[in-house]
Write an enzyme that holds these catalytic residues in place. Structure first.
Site, mmCIF file in Angstrom:
data_model
loop_
_atom_site.group_PDB
_atom_site.id
_atom_site.type_symbol
_atom_site.label_atom_id
_atom_site.label_comp_id
_atom_site.label_asym_id
_atom_site.label_seq_id
_atom_site.Cartn_x
_atom_site.Cartn_y
_atom_site.Cartn_z
ATOM 1 N N GLY A 76 3.917 0.276 -5.288
ATOM 2 C CA GLY A 76 4.228 -0.976 -5.972
ATOM 3 C C GLY A 76 3.950 -0.864 -7.459
ATOM 4 N N GLU A 91 0.845 -1.207 0.000
ATOM 5 C CA GLU A 91 0.000 0.000 0.000
ATOM 6 C C GLU A 91 0.873 1.246 0.000
ATOM 7 O OE1 GLU A 91 -2.382 2.916 -0.120
ATOM 8 O OE2 GLU A 91 -3.330 0.953 -0.282
ATOM 9 N N GLY A 137 -6.337 0.756 4.430
ATOM 10 C CA GLY A 137 -7.743 1.158 4.527
ATOM 11 C C GLY A 137 -8.175 1.922 3.291
ATOM 12 N N GLY A 138 -7.184 2.538 2.616
ATOM 13 C CA GLY A 138 -7.439 3.155 1.314
ATOM 14 C C GLY A 138 -8.414 4.319 1.336
ATOM 15 N N HIS A 163 -43.105 -3.217 15.330
ATOM 16 C CA HIS A 163 -43.833 -1.937 15.303
ATOM 17 C C HIS A 163 -43.387 -1.093 16.491
ATOM 18 C CE1 HIS A 163 -47.190 0.835 14.801
ATOM 19 N NE2 HIS A 163 -47.415 0.718 16.099
#
Length: 460
Positions: free
Chosen positions: A115, A35, A40-41, A437
């Site tokens: 990369g 990464e 987590g990007g 409900h």
């Protein structure tokens, strides 16, 4: 160059990449996860999580402003963006720390750096080569712009919009898709004058037309201006303002122009094409089992054509880890992936739109259930509806193949909706289930009761 070998090398640590890494490690594989930014990007650091935190702050602002309507003496003194950002960053930091711990505990080798894929099954990072028995390409996406529209100064993308230190008085949002309408919702709640410009004929153009109509009606009530079916022609900025020009000849002055015209695949300079990966318009081509044209090289997430959603990448990551491990999981049905737009009101859907269902099945039946008849929706003072689409003509059995919802918090109903679609349930199956409900979930049950031919509160 030092060479490192692993069962699986994953290029990209976003939702898809890290999910694939975690599941593969669980299945006993040695895993290298590469990464270039933060684990987590986009989703965790620049996308889903920060924008939903802003949307929650926006909801709290609206609640404070509207307290009088329900007898609560509250008012909005203002928006402290430093405080909002600190809250948002705290949420991200906690999730990021948890994710880092998880990856470490599974003994995944996390390589921080850019990369580059070099065929046949090698990823190069700096002076190191990582060779996998299998390689997964998961490099994600970036905020696109239009030709000739440079990002900078008063022209921003979502990446900058999540870090603003003050609320703009006036903002123009270019793009009325998911990202555009979510930010429109945030800034309106924070007190900005908002104008959305969308070239297509309606807001959220990928949704069923029913959802677009209801969202547009709600945005008009919220005094969010939107111009649909009109093209943007250019923007010029000075120190204090940005002027947006439209094909119609109209010019709009604002403090900021937020460009939200979608996301492009992050594949430039990653070595894919040079290594012989089949591509089209920057996307990596993969089959339903996410195999590229190269042996033992797979691709997932936003770089593969289809829905650009974190949970799609996440599901694909798990699918790939299991597939590589020989568990032979069934391919993911793209239409069965739930879609939620978190503006106010929310838009949520799964399955086919009415147009897609007609194309596929010919004869269909639709039913729209208005939330006005639902107790919890009245308590929340939200307007909206649930639309169901069934395959086959009225009176014939057939599965529910599309569910479309608009209203406050309907994103929370998508869990049951995606079970209905993915398990080929018929209206009668859902009608037989008891819904608590008073919940909005009950409206979901009532819609199916009506579709099954036994409406209680519905007049449709």
């Amino acid at each position: 160059m030092p060479e490192h070998n692993a069962d699986l090398v994953i290029l990209g640590g976003g939702s898809g990449g890290y999910a694939c890494a975690l599941r593969a490690a669980e299945l006993g594989m040695s895993v290298v996860l590469v990464e270039r930014d933060k684990l987590g990007g986009t989703c965790l650091h620049y996308g889903c999580i920060p924008t939903k935190a802003l949307l929650h702050a926006a909801e709290v602002a609206d609640n404070a402003r509207e307290g009088d309507r329900i007898g609560v003496k509250s008012s909005l003194a203002g928006i402290d963006m430093a405080g909002v950002n600190s809250y948002k960053d705290g949420v991200i930091a906690k999730l990021y720390k948890g994710l880092q711990g998880l990856v470490k505990s599974r003994k995944i080798t996390l390589v921080e750096g850019t990369g580059r894929f070099e065929g046949p099954r090698t990823v190069v990072v700096g002076d190191d080569r990582y060779v996998g028995k299998n390689v997964v390409l998961a490099t994600g996406s970036y905020s696109r712009t239009l030709p000739g529209l440079d990002i900078g100064g008063r022209i921003i993308t979502s990446s900058e919009a999540i870090h603003l230190d003050e609320v703009p008085d006036r903002i123009v949002i270019l793009g009325g898709g998911v990202i555009g309408v979510e930010f429109a919702s945030v800034f309106r709640s924070f007190g900005s004058e908002v104008t959305i410009v969308e070239a297509l004929p309606r807001l959220v153009p990928n949704e069923d037309e029913f959802a677009s109509k209801l969202l547009e009606r709600a945005f008009r009530r919220r005094k969010i201006t939107f111009k649909t079916g009109v093209r943007f022609t250019g923007a010029t900025q000075t120190e204090d303002t940005v002027t947006v020009s439209l094909e119609s000849g109209e010019e709009i002055d604002a403090d900021l122009l937020l460009v939200a015209v979608g996301r492009g695949p992050n594949t430039a300079d990653a070595g894919f094409e040079e290594a012989g990966v089949a591509m089209e318009r920057g996307f990596v081509l993969a089959d339903e089992r996410l195999r590229t044209n190269l042996p033992n090289v797979f691709a997932l997430g936003d770089i593969v054509p289809g829905l650009q959603l974190a949970h799609r990448g996440f599901a694909q990551g798990i699918f790939l880890a299991e597939d590589i491990a020989g568990l032979n999981p069934p391919p993911i049905d793209e239409a069965g992936i739930p879609r939620v737009t978190y503006c106010e009101p929310e838009v949520a859907s799964v399955g086919l739109t009415e147009a897609q269902a007609k194309d596929k099945y010919g004869e269909i039946q639709t039913l729209t259930y208005d939330l006005a008849g639902n107790g919890k929706s009245q308590i929340l003072q939200t307007q909206g509806a649930i639309k169901l689409i069934k395959a086959g003509a009225t009176g014939t059995p057939g599965p529910v193949v599309g569910i479309h919802m608009v209203g406050a918090r309907v994103g929370e109903l998508i869990g049951e909706a995606q079970l209905v679609y993915n398990w080929d349930a018929q209206a009668e199956d859902v009608a037989a289930l008891v819904h608590a409900h008073p919940t909005q979930n009950e409206a979901f049950g009532e819609a199916h009761l009506a579709l099954a031919g036994k409406p209680l509160h519905s007049h449709s």
